[in-house]
Design an enzyme around this catalytic site. Structure first.
Site, PDB file in Angstrom:
ATOM      1  N   SER A 188       0.859  -1.184   0.000  1.00 44.53           N
ATOM      2  CA  SER A 188       0.000   0.000   0.000  1.00 44.53           C
ATOM      3  C   SER A 188       0.893   1.231   0.000  1.00 44.53           C
ATOM      4  CB  SER A 188      -0.899   0.016   1.239  1.00 44.53           C
ATOM      5  OG  SER A 188      -1.477   1.288   1.429  1.00 44.53           O
ATOM      6  N   GLY A 189       0.686   2.103  -0.963  1.00 41.23           N
ATOM      7  CA  GLY A 189       1.510   3.306  -1.054  1.00 41.23           C
ATOM      8  C   GLY A 189       1.382   4.220   0.143  1.00 41.23           C
ATOM      9  N   SER A 190       0.143   4.552   0.526  1.00 48.05           N
ATOM     10  CA  SER A 190      -0.034   5.486   1.640  1.00 48.05           C
ATOM     11  C   SER A 190       0.463   4.895   2.950  1.00 48.05           C
ATOM     12  CB  SER A 190      -1.498   5.928   1.763  1.00 48.05           C
ATOM     13  OG  SER A 190      -2.323   4.823   2.062  1.00 48.05           O
TER      14      SER A 190
END
Length: 146
Positions: free
Chosen positions: A91-93
């Protein structure tokens, strides 16, 4: 009295997307590779995901990350991402949140006077590289390459 579990966590957000970075769950997660650890979490730690993310300790927008010891030489740490619907391999965030928490808390060392630091992360989908851009001791933004 029942079993007792104590976890240390750092609360963060990436542009308002909240993430709870759990820094003390290593003994709960089994596996020699990140893929094995991810599979173990899916099979055996859904109770922990629900405990961390659902009321009364969590809320619908919250995600979490289990920050684990690295499995690959040169990596700073590994991550397993917990979302409301289950575990996810990346997940990027949540990666941005974890890098920020790790750098600002001193879990990733920063050379004196540095304006950026590269952070290498083990995930179930492979090694991720991120750069924390600094303003003094604070992370101002994070670039993730995956």
């Amino acid at each position: 009295m029942g079993n007792k579990i104590v976890l240390d966590a750092i609360e963060t957000h990436a542009e308002g997307e909240p993430s709870r970075i759990v820094t003390s769950a290593a003994e709960l997660v089994l596996g020699n590779t990140m893929a094995e650890r991810f599979a173990y979490c899916q099979q055996s730690l859904d109770w922990l995901r629900r405990l961390l993310l659902r009321e009364p300790r969590g809320y619908p927008a919250l995600c979490a990350v289990l920050m684990l010891p690295p499995v690959n030489p040169g990596s700073h740490f590994g991550i397993i991402v917990l979302e409301q619907g289950g575990f996810t391999p990346m997940s990027g965030s949540n990666t941005i949140c974890t890098v920020t928490a790790a750098v600002e808390s001193g879990l990733v060392p920063v050379p004196s006077g540095a304006t950026s630091v590269e952070v290498v992360i083990d995930t179930a989908v492979g090694i991720i590289r991120a750069t924390a851009h600094l303003d003094g001791p604070k992370v101002r933004n994070v670039t993730v390459a995956n």
